[in-house]
Scaffold this motif. Structure first.
Motif, short mmCIF file in Angstrom:
data_model
loop_
_atom_site.label_atom_id
_atom_site.label_comp_id
_atom_site.label_asym_id
_atom_site.label_seq_id
_atom_site.Cartn_x
_atom_site.Cartn_y
_atom_site.Cartn_z
N ALA A 1 -12.00 -5.55 8.08
CA ALA A 1 -12.15 -5.70 9.54
C ALA A 1 -13.46 -5.10 10.02
O ALA A 1 -14.14 -5.67 10.89
N LYS A 2 -13.83 -3.96 9.46
CA LYS A 2 -15.11 -3.34 9.85
C LYS A 2 -16.28 -4.24 9.48
O LYS A 2 -17.22 -4.42 10.26
N GLN A 3 -16.19 -4.83 8.29
CA GLN A 3 -17.28 -5.71 7.87
C GLN A 3 -17.36 -6.95 8.76
O GLN A 3 -18.46 -7.40 9.13
N GLN B 1 -0.53 1.73 -3.88
CA GLN B 1 -1.01 0.36 -3.78
C GLN B 1 -1.04 -0.13 -2.33
O GLN B 1 -1.99 -0.80 -1.91
N ASP B 2 0.01 0.24 -1.56
CA ASP B 2 0.01 -0.15 -0.14
C ASP B 2 -1.13 0.52 0.61
O ASP B 2 -1.77 -0.10 1.47
N ALA C 1 -6.36 0.15 3.26
CA ALA C 1 -7.77 0.56 3.33
C ALA C 1 -8.69 -0.64 3.15
O ALA C 1 -9.73 -0.76 3.82
N PHE C 2 -8.31 -1.56 2.28
CA PHE C 2 -9.11 -2.77 2.10
C PHE C 2 -9.12 -3.62 3.35
O PHE C 2 -10.17 -4.17 3.75
N ILE C 3 -7.96 -3.73 4.00
CA ILE C 3 -7.89 -4.53 5.23
C ILE C 3 -8.76 -3.91 6.32
O ILE C 3 -9.49 -4.61 7.05
#
Length: 310
Positions: A234-236, A222-223, A228-230
């Motif tokens: 940031a890339k977006q 989960q971490d 990966a979502f963060i």
């Protein structure tokens, strides 16, 4: 006489006592009393023996049961007797009654997996004897066949099947594990003339260490997904900033070209700005006294585009 008294031993005894009383009542002399007493005693003994023989020569088989006979002369008979009342020879033959209905049995086994993890499994089976093989079952296993056979074969099959899977596969592939255990148990039980109607794994419990490791693994996953979502966000955002900057640069370039090629463009923007300010002040409840030139509201004055400073 047997038709008069029936087959009930108690009724036969009562009838015999009544006969004795009638005999004593009809023979009033003392000389005939001993002869009547001996005859009544003999009759009572005969009737008692007859009643015991009739009762001992019959036995009942209840619903859901089957019976076989053991003879002191020939051993176990091959015949199987169904529900109802049957005859036997007293003292010489003994009926053995089996319950042929499915009976549940739960066995708990602690075994190891392929990755050396200890797991506690509870297996529940519905078993019954093959009613066509009851004489063989009695000769080889007796009447407590389930206690002799089921614990050993269930433990052995569980250990052999579970050792082929990892601890995680016992959860993800539970249907496959249950099917393998059911097939192997059914084959093993048939060797002992036992029929298994159902085999199911009711509980699977892992060691506390393994449960803690699984929980830690889930938390780590989960971490990782959150990180990966963060990163993706940031890339977006970076891409959005680049696109927005490119758009602003392109917009500034277009505005510069418009001002250069069409001097009236800036005057048009000034008029639009003055109109927006006028609408805002009109909707306001405040009363203001402001300079029209500073608020770009004096649209009648010549603009710097028309009269540029030299």
């Amino acid at each position: 006489m047997s038709n008069q008294w029936g087959n009930d031993p108690q009724q036969q005894v009562k009838q015999a006592l009544r006969s004795v009383q009638r005999m004593f009542g009809s023979n009033g002399g003392r000389n005939n009393a001993p002869k009547g007493a001996i005859g009544a005693t003999a009759l009572l003994v005969g009737l008692s023996a007859l009643a015991w023989g009739a009762n001992a020569s019959l036995y009942n088989v209840d619903g859901g049961h089957r019976a076989i006979k053991y003879s002191r002369v020939n051993g176990v008979h091959p015949d199987i007797y169904g529900e109802g009342t049957h005859l036997r020879v007293p003292w010489l033959e003994t009926p053995i009654v089996y319950d042929v209905r499915a009976k549940p049995t739960s066995i708990q086994s602690l075994t190891g997996t392929k990755d050396l993890q200890m797991v506690n499994i509870v297996c529940r089976v519905l078993s019954r004897p093959d009613q066509h093989k009851l004489p063989v079952i009695y000769r080889t296993l007796g009447t407590d066949y389930d206690e002799r056979v089921l614990p050993s074969i269930i433990n052995e099959v569980l250990k052999s099947v579970v050792a082929q899977f990892n601890a995680s596969q016992l959860i993800t592939q539970r249907d496959r594990v249950s099917k393998m255990i059911r097939d192997q148990l059914t084959k093993r039980a048939l060797r002992f003339n036992l029929v298994l109607d159902d085999v199911s794994l009711t509980h699977i419990t892992f060691s506390p260490e393994f449960a803690s490791a699984v929980e830690a693994k889930q938390i780590a996953q989960q971490d990782a997904q959150r990180a990966a979502f963060i990163v993706e966000r940031a890339k977006q955002e970076k891409q959005s900033t680049v696109v927005r900057a490119d758009g602003e640069a392109r917009s500034a370039e277009l505005i510069g070209e418009a001002i250069k090629n069409q001097p009236g463009f800036l005057e048009l923007r000034r008029i639009e700005t003055a109109r927006d300010i006028a609408h805002t002040l009109q909707r306001s409840n405040n009363r203001l006294v402001l300079d029209a030139s500073s608020l770009l509201l004096n649209v009648t004055e010549p603009s710097s585009v028309e009269n540029p400073r030299k």
